[in-house]
Scaffold this motif. Structure first.
Motif, PDB file in Angstrom:
ATOM      1  N   TRP A  82       3.642  -5.307  -8.290  1.00  8.85           N
ATOM      2  CA  TRP A  82       3.614  -4.580  -7.016  1.00  8.85           C
ATOM      3  C   TRP A  82       2.179  -4.343  -6.559  1.00  8.85           C
ATOM      4  CZ3 TRP A  82       1.061   0.078  -6.931  1.00  8.85           C
ATOM      5  CH2 TRP A  82       0.778   0.657  -8.183  1.00  8.85           C
ATOM      6  N   SER A 139      -0.375   3.008   1.298  1.00 11.49           N
ATOM      7  CA  SER A 139       0.241   3.140  -0.029  1.00 11.49           C
ATOM      8  C   SER A 139       1.205   4.327  -0.060  1.00 11.49           C
ATOM      9  CB  SER A 139      -0.843   3.321  -1.094  1.00 11.49           C
ATOM     10  OG  SER A 139      -1.708   2.219  -1.141  1.00 11.49           O
ATOM     11  N   CYS A 142       4.260   3.340   1.808  1.00 13.18           N
ATOM     12  CA  CYS A 142       5.023   2.394   1.001  1.00 13.18           C
ATOM     13  C   CYS A 142       5.890   3.137  -0.010  1.00 13.18           C
ATOM     14  CB  CYS A 142       4.067   1.435   0.293  1.00 13.18           C
ATOM     15  SG  CYS A 142       4.875   0.181  -0.735  1.00 13.18           S
ATOM     16  N   LEU A 143       5.312   4.154  -0.634  1.00 15.00           N
ATOM     17  CA  LEU A 143       6.049   4.961  -1.611  1.00 15.00           C
ATOM     18  C   LEU A 143       7.172   5.746  -0.949  1.00 15.00           C
ATOM     19  CD1 LEU A 143       6.356   6.370  -4.421  1.00 15.00           C
ATOM     20  CD2 LEU A 143       4.668   8.039  -3.586  1.00 15.00           C
ATOM     21  N   SER A 224      -0.191   8.348  -4.540  1.00 11.88           N
ATOM     22  CA  SER A 224       0.763   7.273  -4.223  1.00 11.88           C
ATOM     23  C   SER A 224       0.732   6.170  -5.271  1.00 11.88           C
ATOM     24  CB  SER A 224       0.462   6.700  -2.836  1.00 11.88           C
ATOM     25  OG  SER A 224      -0.865   6.221  -2.760  1.00 11.88           O
ATOM     26  N   LEU A 228       3.856   5.096  -7.409  1.00 13.29           N
ATOM     27  CA  LEU A 228       4.295   3.705  -7.267  1.00 13.29           C
ATOM     28  C   LEU A 228       4.392   3.018  -8.621  1.00 13.29           C
ATOM     29  CD1 LEU A 228       2.393   2.483  -4.073  1.00 13.29           C
ATOM     30  CD2 LEU A 228       4.872   2.507  -4.400  1.00 13.29           C
ATOM     31  N   ASN A 232       8.031   1.804  -8.793  1.00  8.37           N
ATOM     32  CA  ASN A 232       7.987   0.536  -8.064  1.00  8.37           C
ATOM     33  C   ASN A 232       9.248  -0.288  -8.262  1.00  8.37           C
ATOM     34  OD1 ASN A 232       7.324  -1.834 -10.187  1.00  8.37           O
ATOM     35  ND2 ASN A 232       6.211   0.001 -10.815  1.00  8.37           N
TER      36      ASN A 232
END
Length: 241
Positions: A82, A139, A142-143, A224, A228, A232
């Motif tokens: 990731w 980021s 994204c999380l 983050s 992640l 992820n």
């Protein structure tokens, strides 16, 4: 590069045309309403100096926040992680927009026949911090969007007035004190001012705090990336689902 820019006619040209079109629209529109911009005499140069650093942030955020979903087919391979997906998207889009910034600002300076002396140091710092801030917020998005899909809708609502609140259309000093006290907390306001400090030798903003921008970027980035790393696989499986 091929998957992002090779799927549509024009490819890389659209990466230049999009910000250039926005700058032209702002310049023409505001030139009909005002006699002169807040700095200098060229609307084109004024809005290019503010918009391109804002564009750097916006492009990096958009690319990083969709990094896992965009590269999910590659994440089937154990060798691809990731973090590889996020870094690849960050590097490609950050460097692409930096090149666009050089081309567009260089073209604008040539077109308006500017005789001012550029200070490259604050301009480079502004672009670097915009990249770091974009990586951080991207980021985090994204999380959060991976764990809570409704977050994508929330970010769209938050981002709509962001350009207005980031001193792209004006300079910080134009605002009343009460408004300025609120805008100061937006790190992008510091970056647009820093960029214009390098573009205009007579502009010396006193409100800029690089320390604040760095801390604003590093704290969400650390949080983050930490989460992640833990979640992820949950996010990837949800994307595949």
């Amino acid at each position: 590069m091929t998957s992002k820019y090779g799927r549509s006619p024009g490819g890389y040209l659209w990466a230049i045309i999009e910000p250039l079109g926005m700058i032209l629209m702002l310049s023409v529109g505001f030139s009909l309403l005002m006699r002169a911009p807040s700095l200098g005499s060229s609307f084109l140069l004024f809005y290019a100096s503010g918009y391109m650093v804002f564009q750097q942030y916006k492009v990096v955020v958009s690319s990083v926040e969709n990094g896992i979903n965009y590269s999910r087919a590659l994440l089937n391979y154990p060798a691809v992680t990731w973090l590889d997906a996020l870094i690849a998207r960050f590097v490609l889009n950050a460097l692409t927009n930096i090149l666009n910034t050089i081309l567009i600002l260089g073209g604008v300076l040539y077109f308006v026949k500017s005789t001012g002396v550029l200070d490259l140091y604050p301009m480079l710092i502004a672009m670097a911090l915009a990249s770091l801030l974009g990586l951080s917020i991207g980021s985090l998005n994204c999380l959060l969007s991976g764990l809570f899909p409704v977050w994508k809708t929330v970010t769209k609502i938050i981002n709509r007035p962001l350009m207005i609140a980031s001193a792209v259309l004006y300079i910080f000093e134009d605002m009343p004190m009460q408004v300025g006290n609120v805008l100061w907390w937006n790190p992008l306001t510091h970056l647009t001012g820093l960029m214009r400090q390098g573009m205009y030798s007579t502009y010396h903003p006193q409100y800029i705090s690089i320390t604040y921008v760095v801390l604003f970027a590093l704290v969400p980035l650390a949080v983050s990336l930490l989460f992640l790393r833990a979640y992820n696989r949950t996010i990837i499986n949800q994307d595949f689902g």
